[in-house]
Write a protein that holds these residues in place. Structure first.
Motif, PDB file in Angstrom:
ATOM      1  N   LYS A  42      20.203  -0.883 -41.530  1.00 20.45           N
ATOM      2  CA  LYS A  42      20.733   0.300 -40.850  1.00 20.45           C
ATOM      3  C   LYS A  42      19.819   0.765 -39.716  1.00 20.45           C
ATOM      4  N   TYR A  43      18.490   0.687 -39.925  1.00 22.86           N
ATOM      5  CA  TYR A  43      17.548   1.265 -38.967  1.00 22.86           C
ATOM      6  C   TYR A  43      16.691   0.262 -38.191  1.00 22.86           C
ATOM      7  N   LYS A  44      16.740  -1.017 -38.526  1.00 26.35           N
ATOM      8  CA  LYS A  44      15.799  -1.985 -37.960  1.00 26.35           C
ATOM      9  C   LYS A  44      15.814  -2.063 -36.438  1.00 26.35           C
ATOM     10  N   ASP A  45      16.952  -1.840 -35.816  1.00 25.36           N
ATOM     11  CA  ASP A  45      17.034  -1.930 -34.356  1.00 25.36           C
ATOM     12  C   ASP A  45      16.789  -0.595 -33.666  1.00 25.36           C
ATOM     13  N   ASP A  46      16.588   0.466 -34.453  1.00 27.72           N
ATOM     14  CA  ASP A  46      16.476   1.800 -33.874  1.00 27.72           C
ATOM     15  C   ASP A  46      15.090   2.424 -33.988  1.00 27.72           C
ATOM     16  N   ILE A  47      14.175   1.786 -34.678  1.00 28.34           N
ATOM     17  CA  ILE A  47      12.818   2.347 -34.778  1.00 28.34           C
ATOM     18  C   ILE A  47      11.797   1.249 -34.529  1.00 28.34           C
ATOM     19  N   PHE A  48      10.788   1.619 -33.752  1.00 29.60           N
ATOM     20  CA  PHE A  48       9.729   0.687 -33.411  1.00 29.60           C
ATOM     21  C   PHE A  48       8.523   1.496 -32.980  1.00 29.60           C
ATOM     22  N   PRO A  49       7.336   0.948 -33.154  1.00 28.75           N
ATOM     23  CA  PRO A  49       6.144   1.676 -32.723  1.00 28.75           C
ATOM     24  C   PRO A  49       6.184   1.942 -31.228  1.00 28.75           C
ATOM     25  N   PHE A  50       5.683   3.079 -30.833  1.00 28.36           N
ATOM     26  CA  PHE A  50       5.699   3.482 -29.423  1.00 28.36           C
ATOM     27  C   PHE A  50       5.057   2.433 -28.537  1.00 28.36           C
ATOM     28  N   HIS A  51       3.956   1.855 -28.961  1.00 26.39           N
ATOM     29  CA  HIS A  51       3.229   0.897 -28.128  1.00 26.39           C
ATOM     30  C   HIS A  51       4.092  -0.305 -27.764  1.00 26.39           C
ATOM     31  N   ASP A  52       4.992  -0.712 -28.652  1.00 31.92           N
ATOM     32  CA  ASP A  52       5.827  -1.885 -28.392  1.00 31.92           C
ATOM     33  C   ASP A  52       6.694  -1.722 -27.160  1.00 31.92           C
ATOM     34  N   THR A  53       7.042  -0.502 -26.803  1.00 28.94           N
ATOM     35  CA  THR A  53       7.921  -0.269 -25.654  1.00 28.94           C
ATOM     36  C   THR A  53       7.191   0.321 -24.468  1.00 28.94           C
ATOM     37  N   ALA A  54       5.903   0.561 -24.593  1.00 29.52           N
ATOM     38  CA  ALA A  54       5.162   1.235 -23.535  1.00 29.52           C
ATOM     39  C   ALA A  54       4.594   0.281 -22.489  1.00 29.52           C
ATOM     40  N   GLN A  55       4.406  -0.986 -22.835  1.00 32.59           N
ATOM     41  CA  GLN A  55       3.756  -1.913 -21.915  1.00 32.59           C
ATOM     42  C   GLN A  55       4.536  -2.035 -20.613  1.00 32.59           C
ATOM     43  N   GLY A  56       3.777  -1.999 -19.502  1.00 33.68           N
ATOM     44  CA  GLY A  56       4.387  -2.128 -18.185  1.00 33.68           C
ATOM     45  C   GLY A  56       4.987  -0.841 -17.667  1.00 33.68           C
ATOM     46  N   THR A  57       4.739   0.264 -18.331  1.00 33.59           N
ATOM     47  CA  THR A  57       5.314   1.535 -17.916  1.00 33.59           C
ATOM     48  C   THR A  57       4.228   2.511 -17.481  1.00 33.59           C
ATOM     49  N   THR A  58       4.678   3.599 -16.891  1.00 31.96           N
ATOM     50  CA  THR A  58       3.779   4.690 -16.541  1.00 31.96           C
ATOM     51  C   THR A  58       4.079   5.848 -17.474  1.00 31.96           C
ATOM     52  N   ILE A  59       3.041   6.398 -18.068  1.00 33.79           N
ATOM     53  CA  ILE A  59       3.177   7.526 -18.979  1.00 33.79           C
ATOM     54  C   ILE A  59       2.452   8.711 -18.372  1.00 33.79           C
TER      55      ILE A  59
ATOM     56  N   SER B 153      -1.367  10.656 -15.156  1.00 27.16           N
ATOM     57  CA  SER B 153      -0.403   9.556 -15.198  1.00 27.16           C
ATOM     58  C   SER B 153      -1.170   8.272 -15.422  1.00 27.16           C
ATOM     59  N   VAL B 154      -0.738   7.509 -16.413  1.00 27.76           N
ATOM     60  CA  VAL B 154      -1.442   6.311 -16.852  1.00 27.76           C
ATOM     61  C   VAL B 154      -0.479   5.132 -16.834  1.00 27.76           C
ATOM     62  N   GLN B 155      -0.933   4.027 -16.259  1.00 24.69           N
ATOM     63  CA  GLN B 155      -0.152   2.796 -16.290  1.00 24.69           C
ATOM     64  C   GLN B 155      -0.583   1.997 -17.508  1.00 24.69           C
ATOM     65  N   VAL B 156       0.387   1.654 -18.341  1.00 22.69           N
ATOM     66  CA  VAL B 156       0.105   0.865 -19.544  1.00 22.69           C
ATOM     67  C   VAL B 156       0.258  -0.610 -19.173  1.00 22.69           C
ATOM     68  N   LEU B 157      -0.805  -1.358 -19.350  1.00 26.55           N
ATOM     69  CA  LEU B 157      -0.829  -2.775 -18.995  1.00 26.55           C
ATOM     70  C   LEU B 157      -0.640  -3.642 -20.233  1.00 26.55           C
ATOM     71  N   SER B 158      -0.413  -4.918 -20.036  1.00 32.69           N
ATOM     72  CA  SER B 158      -0.250  -5.825 -21.180  1.00 32.69           C
ATOM     73  C   SER B 158      -1.542  -5.915 -21.997  1.00 32.69           C
ATOM     74  N   THR B 159      -2.678  -5.599 -21.365  1.00 30.89           N
ATOM     75  CA  THR B 159      -3.970  -5.650 -22.054  1.00 30.89           C
ATOM     76  C   THR B 159      -4.371  -4.309 -22.662  1.00 30.89           C
ATOM     77  N   THR B 160      -3.553  -3.283 -22.460  1.00 30.52           N
ATOM     78  CA  THR B 160      -3.866  -1.954 -22.992  1.00 30.52           C
ATOM     79  C   THR B 160      -3.742  -1.964 -24.509  1.00 30.52           C
ATOM     80  N   GLY B 161      -4.677  -1.291 -25.161  1.00 30.69           N
ATOM     81  CA  GLY B 161      -4.632  -1.163 -26.618  1.00 30.69           C
ATOM     82  C   GLY B 161      -3.463  -0.282 -27.052  1.00 30.69           C
ATOM     83  N   ASP B 162      -3.400   0.022 -28.324  1.00 30.26           N
ATOM     84  CA  ASP B 162      -2.325   0.823 -28.910  1.00 30.26           C
ATOM     85  C   ASP B 162      -2.314   2.224 -28.295  1.00 30.26           C
ATOM     86  N   VAL B 163      -1.239   2.563 -27.595  1.00 28.50           N
ATOM     87  CA  VAL B 163      -1.136   3.841 -26.891  1.00 28.50           C
ATOM     88  C   VAL B 163      -1.152   5.011 -27.871  1.00 28.50           C
ATOM     89  N   SER B 164      -0.512   4.857 -29.004  1.00 30.85           N
ATOM     90  CA  SER B 164      -0.514   5.929 -30.000  1.00 30.85           C
ATOM     91  C   SER B 164      -1.932   6.232 -30.451  1.00 30.85           C
TER      92      SER B 164
END
Length: 147
Positions: free
Chosen positions: A53-70, A115-126
């Protein structure tokens, strides 16, 4: 008309236990520590139906943060070196600082926007946010935007 999905960023303590267990079951599967979904859900003590029911709707924040600006917002006490400490946390986690804006302190507290750019080498944002919040003098850290 197609309905768009809304996304929310919430702290772990606000997430129901079943959702956290789904994340853990997914981690077990991805790491190879559980060979099957049945094995994973038994280890975390949830039903297969809850997992599906939930597997496609929840994921750690870091998994979706790479390559983005926060863009982060925080309140910090007016103490020498505190801004430097916060910036060092970002550097230690390997994120790229794009902008910094700090207000003039009022009653000993300054508002800070980074404002921070999250790179592929960035550690866990959380974990990076938690580390900032643990610093003495940092009152709060919030994510304003993710682009």
């Amino acid at each position: 008309m197609q309905k768009t999905s809304d996304y929310y960023v919430v702290k772990q303590k606000a997430v129901p236990e079943v959702l956290l267990k789904v994340v853990e079951a997914k981690r077990l599967l991805e790491s190879g520590k559980a060979a099957t979904i049945q094995d994973a859900v038994e280890r975390v003590d949830i039903s297969r139906s809850s997992f599906y029911k939930y597997k496609d709707d929840i994921f750690p924040f870091h998994d979706t943060a790479q390559g983005t600006t926060i863009t982060l917002s925080m309140s910090i006490e007016d103490e020498p070196g505190l801004l430097s400490d916060v910036l060092k946390v970002i550097a230690d986690f390997g994120a790229n600082i794009l902008t910094i804006h700090q207000s003039i302190p009022i009653n000993g507290v300054a508002s800070l926007s980074i404002s921070v750019q999250v790179l592929s080498t960035t550690g866990d944002v959380s974990r990076m946010l938690e580390t900032m919040e643990e610093r003495r003098g940092v009152r709060n850290v919030k994510i304003l935007a993710k682009e």
